[in-house]
Design a protein around this motif. Sequence first.
Motif, PDB file in Angstrom:
ATOM      1  N   GLY A  98       4.934  10.208  12.030  1.00 58.68           N
ATOM      2  CA  GLY A  98       3.573  10.137  11.518  1.00 58.68           C
ATOM      3  C   GLY A  98       3.586   9.543  10.124  1.00 58.68           C
ATOM      4  O   GLY A  98       4.468   9.846   9.322  1.00 58.68           O
ATOM      5  N   VAL A  99       2.617   8.684   9.849  1.00 62.89           N
ATOM      6  CA  VAL A  99       2.490   8.072   8.526  1.00 62.89           C
ATOM      7  C   VAL A  99       1.011   8.009   8.179  1.00 62.89           C
ATOM      8  O   VAL A  99       0.193   7.540   8.987  1.00 62.89           O
ATOM      9  CB  VAL A  99       3.107   6.652   8.477  1.00 62.89           C
ATOM     10  N   ALA A 100       0.660   8.495   6.992  1.00 64.33           N
ATOM     11  CA  ALA A 100      -0.712   8.408   6.489  1.00 64.33           C
ATOM     12  C   ALA A 100      -0.818   7.207   5.556  1.00 64.33           C
ATOM     13  O   ALA A 100      -0.006   7.048   4.642  1.00 64.33           O
ATOM     14  CB  ALA A 100      -1.081   9.688   5.751  1.00 64.33           C
ATOM     15  N   ILE A 101      -1.815   6.368   5.819  1.00 68.45           N
ATOM     16  CA  ILE A 101      -2.053   5.182   5.003  1.00 68.45           C
ATOM     17  C   ILE A 101      -3.474   5.319   4.448  1.00 68.45           C
ATOM     18  O   ILE A 101      -4.446   5.063   5.164  1.00 68.45           O
ATOM     19  CB  ILE A 101      -1.912   3.890   5.835  1.00 68.45           C
ATOM     20  N   PRO A 102      -3.606   5.751   3.183  1.00 71.26           N
ATOM     21  CA  PRO A 102      -4.938   6.028   2.642  1.00 71.26           C
ATOM     22  C   PRO A 102      -5.855   4.805   2.588  1.00 71.26           C
ATOM     23  O   PRO A 102      -7.048   4.911   2.821  1.00 71.26           O
ATOM     24  CB  PRO A 102      -4.679   6.558   1.242  1.00 71.26           C
ATOM     25  N   ALA A 103      -5.299   3.635   2.268  1.00 68.66           N
ATOM     26  CA  ALA A 103      -6.106   2.416   2.169  1.00 68.66           C
ATOM     27  C   ALA A 103      -5.209   1.207   2.433  1.00 68.66           C
ATOM     28  O   ALA A 103      -4.124   1.102   1.872  1.00 68.66           O
ATOM     29  CB  ALA A 103      -6.744   2.305   0.794  1.00 68.66           C
ATOM     30  N   LEU A 104      -5.687   0.320   3.302  1.00 65.52           N
ATOM     31  CA  LEU A 104      -4.950  -0.908   3.607  1.00 65.52           C
ATOM     32  C   LEU A 104      -5.911  -2.069   3.371  1.00 65.52           C
ATOM     33  O   LEU A 104      -6.890  -2.245   4.110  1.00 65.52           O
ATOM     34  CB  LEU A 104      -4.445  -0.891   5.056  1.00 65.52           C
ATOM     35  N   GLY A 105      -5.634  -2.815   2.301  1.00 59.62           N
ATOM     36  CA  GLY A 105      -6.544  -3.876   1.875  1.00 59.62           C
ATOM     37  C   GLY A 105      -6.720  -4.976   2.898  1.00 59.62           C
ATOM     38  O   GLY A 105      -5.804  -5.294   3.664  1.00 59.62           O
ATOM     39  N   GLY A 106      -7.902  -5.551   2.918  1.00 58.97           N
ATOM     40  CA  GLY A 106      -8.194  -6.668   3.809  1.00 58.97           C
ATOM     41  C   GLY A 106      -7.506  -7.938   3.355  1.00 58.97           C
ATOM     42  O   GLY A 106      -6.875  -7.985   2.307  1.00 58.97           O
ATOM     43  N   GLY A 107      -7.623  -8.963   4.168  1.00 51.96           N
ATOM     44  CA  GLY A 107      -7.042 -10.248   3.810  1.00 51.96           C
ATOM     45  C   GLY A 107      -5.550 -10.345   4.036  1.00 51.96           C
ATOM     46  O   GLY A 107      -4.872 -11.164   3.441  1.00 51.96           O
ATOM     47  N   GLY A 108      -4.999  -9.488   4.889  1.00 55.02           N
ATOM     48  CA  GLY A 108      -3.595  -9.610   5.262  1.00 55.02           C
ATOM     49  C   GLY A 108      -2.637  -8.622   4.631  1.00 55.02           C
ATOM     50  O   GLY A 108      -1.424  -8.781   4.753  1.00 55.02           O
ATOM     51  N   GLU A 109      -3.144  -7.590   3.967  1.00 59.09           N
ATOM     52  CA  GLU A 109      -2.224  -6.589   3.412  1.00 59.09           C
ATOM     53  C   GLU A 109      -1.462  -5.922   4.556  1.00 59.09           C
ATOM     54  O   GLU A 109      -2.025  -5.650   5.614  1.00 59.09           O
ATOM     55  CB  GLU A 109      -2.965  -5.549   2.582  1.00 59.09           C
ATOM     56  N   THR A 130       0.833  -1.201   0.000  1.00 59.47           N
ATOM     57  CA  THR A 130       0.000   0.000   0.000  1.00 59.47           C
ATOM     58  C   THR A 130       0.865   1.247   0.000  1.00 59.47           C
ATOM     59  O   THR A 130       1.785   1.355   0.795  1.00 59.47           O
ATOM     60  CB  THR A 130      -0.887   0.003   1.263  1.00 59.47           C
ATOM     61  N   PRO A 131       0.567   2.212  -0.850  1.00 59.60           N
ATOM     62  CA  PRO A 131       1.294   3.483  -0.774  1.00 59.60           C
ATOM     63  C   PRO A 131       0.985   4.179   0.551  1.00 59.60           C
ATOM     64  O   PRO A 131      -0.174   4.266   0.951  1.00 59.60           O
ATOM     65  CB  PRO A 131       0.755   4.292  -1.947  1.00 59.60           C
ATOM     66  N   ALA A 132       2.000   4.623   1.221  1.00 61.83           N
ATOM     67  CA  ALA A 132       1.850   5.347   2.484  1.00 61.83           C
ATOM     68  C   ALA A 132       2.798   6.527   2.447  1.00 61.83           C
ATOM     69  O   ALA A 132       3.840   6.478   1.785  1.00 61.83           O
ATOM     70  CB  ALA A 132       2.154   4.433   3.665  1.00 61.83           C
ATOM     71  N   THR A 133       2.455   7.592   3.181  1.00 61.97           N
ATOM     72  CA  THR A 133       3.246   8.818   3.146  1.00 61.97           C
ATOM     73  C   THR A 133       3.736   9.160   4.547  1.00 61.97           C
ATOM     74  O   THR A 133       2.926   9.235   5.482  1.00 61.97           O
ATOM     75  CB  THR A 133       2.387   9.986   2.615  1.00 61.97           C
ATOM     76  N   VAL A 134       5.036   9.386   4.683  1.00 63.26           N
ATOM     77  CA  VAL A 134       5.594   9.844   5.952  1.00 63.26           C
ATOM     78  C   VAL A 134       5.188  11.304   6.120  1.00 63.26           C
ATOM     79  O   VAL A 134       5.515  12.147   5.284  1.00 63.26           O
ATOM     80  CB  VAL A 134       7.131   9.687   5.988  1.00 63.26           C
ATOM     81  N   THR A 135       4.463  11.603   7.193  1.00 69.81           N
ATOM     82  CA  THR A 135       4.004  12.968   7.447  1.00 69.81           C
ATOM     83  C   THR A 135       4.818  13.663   8.534  1.00 69.81           C
ATOM     84  O   THR A 135       4.757  14.882   8.658  1.00 69.81           O
ATOM     85  CB  THR A 135       2.513  12.978   7.838  1.00 69.81           C
ATOM     86  N   ALA A 136       5.559  12.900   9.318  1.00 65.10           N
ATOM     87  CA  ALA A 136       6.428  13.468  10.366  1.00 65.10           C
ATOM     88  C   ALA A 136       7.540  12.466  10.654  1.00 65.10           C
ATOM     89  O   ALA A 136       7.341  11.259  10.546  1.00 65.10           O
ATOM     90  CB  ALA A 136       5.638  13.767  11.637  1.00 65.10           C
TER      91      ALA A 136
END
Length: 156
Positions: free
Chosen positions: A79-90, A63-69
């Motif tokens: 700080g890290v923003a994770i817009p979407a984390l898929g189900g099933g073990g992502e 999943t794309p994630a962005t370091v915010t701090a």
Amino acid sequence: MTKADILTTDAQADGVAGLGDTLTYTLVIENVGNTTALDANFSDTPDLNTTLVAGSVVVSGATPATVTAGNGSGDTSVGVAIPALGGGGERVTISFRVRIRDSVPEGITQVANQAALTCGCPQGTVVSDDPATAAQGDPTVTPLRRTEAPSIRATK
């Protein structure tokens, strides 16, 4: 969400965390549900007896994630923003380093650290868990060997 630590810089070369040493924390965030978790925000403020090594925050995973701090000069938390984390073990893995201060108050024998993840999921907020213990949702605790150099003063 698990959080483990390893000693990455051992100033005393004794194999035990102590004053002036550097620890690396690695967290694994896994969505074990069957739907996508949206708008997740990871936050971590290191123990007061440590300092965050600016620029050391690394994020990996599908999943794309962005370091915010944490990667800026003067940042004291992660700080890290994770817009979407898929189900099933992502999974998303976050790692960062902290340096144990050269001097800590008398009686301090450990540093402890715990992260939090908030999301629009049923749990709301999830705290990190130290996988080295049986307890659930407990902070990651690192015992310290206090090997401060003596400070001698002579007066006449």
